[in-house]
Design a protein around this motif. Structure first.
Motif, mmCIF file in Angstrom:
data_model
loop_
_atom_site.group_PDB
_atom_site.id
_atom_site.type_symbol
_atom_site.label_atom_id
_atom_site.label_comp_id
_atom_site.label_asym_id
_atom_site.label_seq_id
_atom_site.Cartn_x
_atom_site.Cartn_y
_atom_site.Cartn_z
ATOM 1 N N GLU A 4 -1.303 -1.922 -0.911
ATOM 2 C CA GLU A 4 0.097 -2.118 -1.270
ATOM 3 C C GLU A 4 0.427 -3.600 -1.456
ATOM 4 O O GLU A 4 -0.020 -4.451 -0.701
ATOM 5 C CB GLU A 4 0.966 -1.545 -0.153
ATOM 6 N N ALA A 6 3.714 -6.380 -2.085
ATOM 7 C CA ALA A 6 5.161 -6.536 -1.923
ATOM 8 C C ALA A 6 5.664 -7.664 -2.809
ATOM 9 O O ALA A 6 4.996 -8.689 -2.969
ATOM 10 C CB ALA A 6 5.515 -6.825 -0.464
ATOM 11 N N LEU A 25 6.173 -6.830 7.125
ATOM 12 C CA LEU A 25 5.128 -6.572 6.130
ATOM 13 C C LEU A 25 3.738 -6.621 6.766
ATOM 14 O O LEU A 25 2.849 -5.857 6.382
ATOM 15 C CB LEU A 25 5.238 -7.585 4.984
ATOM 16 N N ARG A 28 3.117 -3.446 8.483
ATOM 17 C CA ARG A 28 2.858 -2.395 7.492
ATOM 18 C C ARG A 28 1.468 -2.553 6.871
ATOM 19 O O ARG A 28 1.004 -1.682 6.147
ATOM 20 C CB ARG A 28 3.943 -2.458 6.414
ATOM 21 N N THR A 30 0.584 -4.648 4.541
ATOM 22 C CA THR A 30 0.655 -4.936 3.111
ATOM 23 C C THR A 30 -0.420 -5.944 2.745
ATOM 24 O O THR A 30 -0.616 -6.939 3.441
ATOM 25 C CB THR A 30 2.047 -5.493 2.764
ATOM 26 N N VAL A 33 1.589 -10.483 -0.781
ATOM 27 C CA VAL A 33 3.024 -10.624 -0.999
ATOM 28 C C VAL A 33 3.249 -11.651 -2.102
ATOM 29 O O VAL A 33 2.744 -12.774 -2.025
ATOM 30 C CB VAL A 33 3.745 -11.069 0.290
ATOM 31 N N LEU A 184 8.040 -2.638 -2.639
ATOM 32 C CA LEU A 184 6.653 -2.258 -2.377
ATOM 33 C C LEU A 184 6.059 -1.549 -3.592
ATOM 34 O O LEU A 184 6.645 -0.605 -4.124
ATOM 35 C CB LEU A 184 6.599 -1.363 -1.140
#
Length: 201
Positions: A4, A6, A25, A28, A30, A33, A184
């Motif tokens: 993923e 962001a 984040l 999560r 992620t 970013v 996201l």
């Protein structure tokens, strides 16, 4: 760690919001970013925001795009004239770097306090992030494209504006009531924190 990505809207000198969203984040997991610009001005902690973002980029966890406020700062530095920059909220940025009462020569005080590595980072910022599926940039584009387009720059209220082909994620961070938003990808879900960095349910 997930795949993923962001995309984060305007931060505008709000370090608690940036820190709170970053922690969310990380929890999560992620993978990366992309910050869409306007890290400085309006809020009181632009220097700290820049320091944190540079650290995240150097760790390989983030990419930093230039917003119009960063481009305005570069132009002001190159012209050695802060007058236009100050009119767009730049006084808060100057104060955050100088850390004391500014003397008669505002530019001299500012440039003496502005870290060379911050200037190098500003000059290295691209204006767009693009993959086969999407293009992300600070200012919304009118150019026709089949790709999904993600942008910031224009405040859209408390919630991001997410459509079938576009998303706008500037939710007013840098003001007392503003939020900092991360869109996201590819789910098009989003996360938000308030101005104190607390996750908004």
């Amino acid at each position: 760690m997930s795949s993923e990505i962001a995309f984060v809207g305007d931060v505008h000198g709000n370090r608690p919001a940036l820190s709170g969203l970053w922690r969310a984040l990380v929890r999560r997991e992620t993978s990366h970013v992309i910050f869409l610009g306007d890290y400085i001005n309006k809020g009181s902690q632009s220097a700290g925001v820049m320091q944190d973002l540079i650290a995240h980029r150097r760790a390989g966890r983030a990419s930093l795009l230039a917003g119009n406020h960063e481009l305005a700062l570069l132009d002001a530095i190159d012209r050695q004239d802060l007058s236009g920059f100050l009119k767009m909220g730049g006084a808060m940025t100057v104060k955050s770097y100088v850390g004391r009462r500014v003397g008669p020569d505002v530019f001299a005080d500012f440039i003496a306090a502005f870290p060379p590595e911050h200037l190098a980072e500003l000059r290295a910022m691209r204006t767009a992030y693009e993959t086969d599926e999407l293009i992300a940039e600070h200012i919304p584009s009118n150019s026709p494209t089949a790709k999904f387009h993600i942008s910031a720059h224009i405040p859209v209220g408390e919630l991001p504006r997410i459509g079938s082909r576009t998303a706008r994620v500037d939710t007013g961070c840098g003001t007392d009531s503003g939020r900092l938003t991360a869109l996201l990808w590819p789910s098009l879900d989003y996360m938000q924190v308030n101005s104190q960095g607390e996750v908004v349910p």
